[in-house]
Design an enzyme around this catalytic site. Structure first.
Site, PDB file in Angstrom:
ATOM      1  N   ARG B 109       0.823  -1.221   0.000  1.00  0.00           N
ATOM      2  CA  ARG B 109       0.000   0.000   0.000  1.00  0.00           C
ATOM      3  C   ARG B 109       0.854   1.266   0.000  1.00  0.00           C
ATOM      4  O   ARG B 109       0.582   2.211  -0.728  1.00  0.00           O
ATOM      5  CB  ARG B 109      -0.918  -0.023   1.237  1.00  0.00           C
ATOM      6  CG  ARG B 109      -1.934   1.088   1.333  1.00  0.00           C
ATOM      7  CD  ARG B 109      -3.095   0.954   0.358  1.00  0.00           C
ATOM      8  NE  ARG B 109      -2.877   1.690  -0.844  1.00  0.00           N
ATOM      9  CZ  ARG B 109      -3.196   1.253  -2.066  1.00  0.00           C
ATOM     10  NH1 ARG B 109      -3.756   0.080  -2.231  1.00  0.00           N
ATOM     11  NH2 ARG B 109      -2.953   1.989  -3.110  1.00  0.00           N
ATOM     12  N   LYS B 144       3.684  25.132  -2.541  1.00  0.00           N
ATOM     13  CA  LYS B 144       2.366  24.549  -2.242  1.00  0.00           C
ATOM     14  C   LYS B 144       2.417  23.024  -2.378  1.00  0.00           C
ATOM     15  O   LYS B 144       1.651  22.427  -3.133  1.00  0.00           O
ATOM     16  CB  LYS B 144       1.311  25.160  -3.156  1.00  0.00           C
ATOM     17  CG  LYS B 144       1.099  26.651  -2.885  1.00  0.00           C
ATOM     18  CD  LYS B 144       0.019  27.250  -3.764  1.00  0.00           C
ATOM     19  CE  LYS B 144      -0.139  28.746  -3.454  1.00  0.00           C
ATOM     20  NZ  LYS B 144      -1.049  29.433  -4.392  1.00  0.00           N
ATOM     21  N   LYS B 176       7.449  39.444  -0.997  1.00  0.00           N
ATOM     22  CA  LYS B 176       6.068  39.536  -1.469  1.00  0.00           C
ATOM     23  C   LYS B 176       5.426  40.821  -0.956  1.00  0.00           C
ATOM     24  O   LYS B 176       6.011  41.562  -0.165  1.00  0.00           O
ATOM     25  CB  LYS B 176       5.276  38.329  -0.977  1.00  0.00           C
ATOM     26  CG  LYS B 176       5.849  36.999  -1.435  1.00  0.00           C
ATOM     27  CD  LYS B 176       4.858  35.882  -1.149  1.00  0.00           C
ATOM     28  CE  LYS B 176       5.470  34.545  -1.529  1.00  0.00           C
ATOM     29  NZ  LYS B 176       4.530  33.436  -1.394  1.00  0.00           N
ATOM     30  N   GLU B 206       8.276  40.250  -5.893  1.00  0.00           N
ATOM     31  CA  GLU B 206       6.979  40.072  -6.542  1.00  0.00           C
ATOM     32  C   GLU B 206       6.456  41.452  -6.937  1.00  0.00           C
ATOM     33  O   GLU B 206       6.347  42.340  -6.084  1.00  0.00           O
ATOM     34  CB  GLU B 206       6.039  39.402  -5.513  1.00  0.00           C
ATOM     35  CG  GLU B 206       4.698  39.001  -6.041  1.00  0.00           C
ATOM     36  CD  GLU B 206       3.866  38.338  -4.930  1.00  0.00           C
ATOM     37  OE1 GLU B 206       4.256  37.248  -4.435  1.00  0.00           O
ATOM     38  OE2 GLU B 206       2.853  38.943  -4.524  1.00  0.00           O
ATOM     39  N   ASP B 227       3.369  39.227 -11.310  1.00  0.00           N
ATOM     40  CA  ASP B 227       2.270  38.493 -10.698  1.00  0.00           C
ATOM     41  C   ASP B 227       0.921  38.911 -11.254  1.00  0.00           C
ATOM     42  O   ASP B 227       0.514  40.079 -11.160  1.00  0.00           O
ATOM     43  CB  ASP B 227       2.294  38.739  -9.182  1.00  0.00           C
ATOM     44  CG  ASP B 227       1.402  37.747  -8.464  1.00  0.00           C
ATOM     45  OD1 ASP B 227       1.329  36.588  -8.908  1.00  0.00           O
ATOM     46  OD2 ASP B 227       0.776  38.135  -7.463  1.00  0.00           O
TER      47      ASP B 227
END
Lengths: 297, 297, 297, 297, 297, 297
Positions: B109, B144, B176, B206, B227
């Protein structure tokens, strides 16, 4: 200790382990230090941040996010405006965090990564549960969860209205095709298991035909999984089991989608298991915005 | 040590940590023991299992699966028939494992859960890379990623033909909007960072407007992120940067989908970052079947 | 992986965790180094040691001792002459270890401490099992195990011919008096549990009267514990349960001694649980003697 | 930090390690969560529980139990009515815990398992100490402790009025028969050890005859163990040592029972070591009862 | 297990802990991977590297370096040409490593960092020991070691010809000025300690005057430290102790340098302790050069 | 979280890892307990201690010492009178700690060991920085740090006025002689690295001749290290690089001492790296004295 229990959904006693995981996950992101925040933001800066959703869905993971911020900095204050399980719409502010700007920015990514994934799972689960509305059937997950995230993902399934299958290889016997082959048949496998496991443990057998269902019934199986059967065959199997052993639980598995789940449920099975709840998913889009009052600690 | 390096894609020195993670992930699944296998299969049973894909895609994670089986039982033999990065079609047998039936079933598994997810990421990445064919642009991931899986998921992006963005908060400065606000402007933030970081580290800013691009250029930024700009604005920004500081890298971000990625690339940016590579994905369906010769150890 | 499974008694997948525990237990004893052996014995000395029992009993823990020596020094060779579960008499040589004298002496105490305790538990269990000879009843342990040793002690109970109760708070529901009070009655507690737990999990209810037995039967309990009842009352309860719900398991608990266990079993219960199996015990006396050939590596 | 020191018995600096052990031991019991409490008791229920003994004995481990509840839930309040070392009689309420019902029930079993074992050891030790009343002799333990519990069990011996032998292989030299053989005699072994160990460390030699006692005396041993000697021989040995080297400590070992211990002490030895203090024991029966006021947090 | 013992200097049973430390220290350097080696060197490249010293000194840490390379890659072969404790001159090749170029380069820095520091300590110790040649005195270290490196640094002191003081706060009693104040005098402190510690443990008292020496003698101290006394006072103290209690060990401490050490020793003390052995030091310059045959695995 | 950031020097997010390290380092010293303090000082004794320096230097590590005492006992109060980076003179009281005497004495050695070493590094760094006064050059450290202490030692370098080089093998590419050989030349190595690393990462090349400088410039290196060049050659190299690629950073390395550093800097390099900052050092002498008011908790 009551972090999740407050949700009525609970992971009793999981807090300590969750905090350990969060420390390890933070380390993965922070490494030798958040070099941007450290060098560009005054160390004593304090701010408030709002967390809001950018699309409709079911929220899951608020206590997890709260724990992330608390591990990063116990002095941060976290306030949730909704609860896990609530349906939210685009733009809803679901929580705010206040305190050290450094701490908020350091915890931001992990808190969001976790909530986005868990909310994605809860949202998908809710869609399946809604499709089954009114039917006396239980929607459950599988062991196809993200390694290291099983407890949280199974919690998200409960948040979305589903139930859980076994938690691992240790808390129930599940005799699959490979075990049947290995043991020399269903009866041999069930008998071998029964004599060696605690009397507190159930045995489930995976069946693919009525013959197998019959054999599983004869040897005293507790749960019979009907794997990849047609709806007609499944209905037949359920009726057979009901008539012979009403306390035996039936579970449908295989090929379950949002389109097929209701017709499968109409066969009368007690439980439908769906690997896809945790196997493939869309994260729910959630953001954190710094703002509000600004000052010095 | 050369586990991944053999693939020409490498995670140098990661093997030890990977083995630790695998032990922890196995513990999550095995808990107090695989009660089904232990009770239904003879302890000395030995078999061969084949691993095959059930849909088309790009394979990633074979060395990971090999490591899973090796952690479970060093005596298992694992043989891969394809390499990470290979495109496979439904039905392809990608590997076989031979040895103790107990060990194979105990590791099954986790090995599949990992390969399915990594292959899903590689497959999605390849779709983006194919959409950019012929253009001098680099497709990269973001932070992410799934907590605890970042190195593996960034490896899967490389396997799919993509490149990586920074690995965490520690290996590059990324200024940012929140940092700009906190520092009192781009120039202040870049200068504060530059003086405090190692000379071996880059600074990315950014930007959301040409004014910000201009300011970032003036204060000596190494990478400028554009951005959520329209393609026209992005093109304008790229040309501005090229003309002023040809060694500065440009990166597009925001709203990147399979439909939009090529037109974004045509603005001339050097890099396009896509959170969705690791953020939401379909696992690739992969199965393990016991079979082949059967016997006793 | 098959360390314990060879015994036909098995702790599937426990090896890795056991090795971790052994490393930690060795560290407790060795600390900054075995100063006596290091300073008095030549570093390249090699010898053979025999392990023998000094009183009659049931052996348990040979694979554990083997693992201890293997963790201390993989080059040691360990050879067992009996198997876990064998009845041995005073003087029996049960195993020998050969290799570095330093390694043997460093592992000696931990290997013996573990085998002595586990054999003590197996020996005591066997006495209870013998007292039940011929009766269709299962003797089981409880959660009153030594912290950190539960899996090993439950294994020793199996080695002695007993069976296991649940492994912890997580793998079965056990509704005791406190839960009944907290939930507002047996029916409320069972219903609350049933709706929130996996369908793969059983519910046991502790009862002290026939009224409670009746209520537990009505709400669909899987296992009914008869706590501290007189033999007559217990017999009455068992007959009531058999007649109403033959698939429900009955378990006797409380005041079970070697003297009372057979008369309790004659009430017809399926299971008898005995905390004392792991709660208070005499270790079995086992010794290691260096000897045999002597030389240099 | 002063947890144990308050008892005047102390384990200085052990608190952190104890909390780590408790977290690990709780994990063993709780696993993926206390499914019974979570599902049957309201999450915000608060109660008071009393802990009482069910037989006469010496209490040991109250600070350990307090730590267990504090690790489970720092908000629980724990109040002890007696101290470690106090003799209690059947029925005595020794402590109460108040707070979240979930937390109390989750920590109950581990807190009791630990206190029962430690109190059993203290009670047994006290019996030996009482048998030696009035004699100038010290009763000590050995390394035959439960793996992972040595510090706690040696603390329980002190609580019962005994003293400790060395803590492990690292804090004193103990030359046994095997080392004598390996080194080529007592003198060789003692000399080899003396030259290689810190000047802060003592050397003990195990002797079985007056010849060995004589040799140990000649080479400057700090402690001489008289192993399995008859009382007469032991007396002779003690007198020999006293006359020659009054600062050398004598220790009797082997065959020490409650029946023989006083006559052994009358030989004049300074120390008697008894493996059985921690090797085989009866736990003291201790219970926790929920009750008292009931409400919501 | 015999890694260090081969050197006749030994850290019995430390291997496992050393390997754990090395894994952690490697992780500190490698982080998410050796990006240079991974991207510039072919994965299957194999080479031989030589390790040579660039200045004269005493070598310490060869088994540590061997363990570093073995942890990085068990397939590397390591061959030492000298032994720990050997005096080497500039240019001496002390060892060679052969195998995967990736593995060699990944382990290089840690192996050198450790050997350089340990050899620096051994070299400095040897200078002190040489200054004491012919005198019956023991040179020992203190607890002023690098956190996390105590066992290795105390080993390096032994390699350089010195001996060790106690290893930590746990293996001997050392009553300093603060304890004397806290206890209300030397006699009170010694008596309190004696009654509470194992009979296997020694008591050392720090004294600054003959009055304190006298008091320490009267209450049965095992070791008397003469702290920061003039050579004359020290000589007087030593004679006093020798005449009264010849088995008591004397230790000089404070202001010990290469210039003063011999005159301090001539006071007749048994032991001289020098914090500076591990407190401030010059690393010995050691390099690794890739070269020799080159090829593919 | 803001522990270090308060110093304006910061190790963002390192607190958790530092506390873990401190727990491990305390365990090394405390082992099974501080037997002296436990037995000689009343458990409820409370005192105040002052920490003072015994020679001139730059203080580094006050927040580290504060954390040590806080890990030992959160109830201790720690008050610093100077800040990291301050120049102090012999006799200055830099901090005081107040609370349980047991806790203060248990933490004393580790707190001092760490501060002494870090202050030694800061003091040495400051000497180099002072020697460079007025020159536009950055003094940086290397990877020759104490294993397990890299983050702290690099922090001490910043405290002393220096800057940091890369933190490990993972956060910048450093192509040395061995990599150049392995890759077949500088150009091949740089190109191979560039295509495989994130666009956020810099590449440094070590050069020993103008030819190599030229090649490094041509292939787009970000940082060029001039290794062991004469001042004249170095100046020539710097001018070449300035004229061709003004954004490329130049770094001098090799043979840097307090005597040579200024003349090296006058070559115009941007950065000078000095292994000796952390490689060999004198600890700064710092002491803790118990005193002040005395009482009971």
């Amino acid at each position: 200790m009551q972090l999740f229990a407050k949700q009525g959904l609970g992971i009793g006693g999981y807090d300590t382990q969750l905090r350990d995981n969060i420390r390890s996950w933070l380390a993965e992101d922070i490494g030798t230090g958040d070099v941007t925040t450290r060098t560009t933001i005054a160390a004593d800066s304090v701010m408030k941040a709002v967390i809001h959703v950018k699309e409709d869905g079911i929220i899951a993971g608020l206590p997890v996010a709260e724990t992330v911020f608390s591990v990063v900095d116990p002095a941060l204050s976290f306030k949730a405006f909704v609860q896990d399980g609530d349906a939210v719409t685009k733009g809803t502010v679901i929580a705010e965090v206040e305190g050290s700007t450094h701490s908020i920015l350091t915890g931001e990514r992990l808190a969001l990564n976790l909530m986005q994934r868990l909310s994605g799972i809860a949202t998908k689960t809710k869609q399946f549960v809604d499709a089954l509305e009114g039917l006396p059937v239980r929607l459950v997950d599988t062991r196809k969860t993200t390694p290291g995230h099983r407890l949280l993902e199974k919690y998200a399934v409960r948040v979305g209205g589903g139930s859980n299958h076994r938690f691992g290889l240790y808390d129930a016997v599940m005799i699959k095709d490979n075990h049947i082959k290995g043991a020399g048949g269903i009866t041999a496998a069930v008998n071998a298991a029964r004599s060696a496991i605690p009397h507190t443990m159930k045995i489930e057998v995976e069946t693919e035909s009525l013959e197998q269902v019959n054999e599983a019934l004869h040897c005293g199986t507790d749960i019979i999984m009907l794997d990849n059967m047609t709806p007609e065959r499944m209905k037949e199997a359920v009726e057979l089991i009901r008539s012979r052993a009403p306390h035996v639980v039936t579970e449908a598995s295989g090929g379950v989608t949002l389109e097929t789940v209701r017709s499968i449920a109409e066969s009368g099975v007690d439980v439908i298991s769906v690997g896809g709840l945790t196997y493939s998913f869309r994260s729910l889009d959630i953001s954190l915005d710094l703002g509000g009052k600004k000052g010095r600690a």
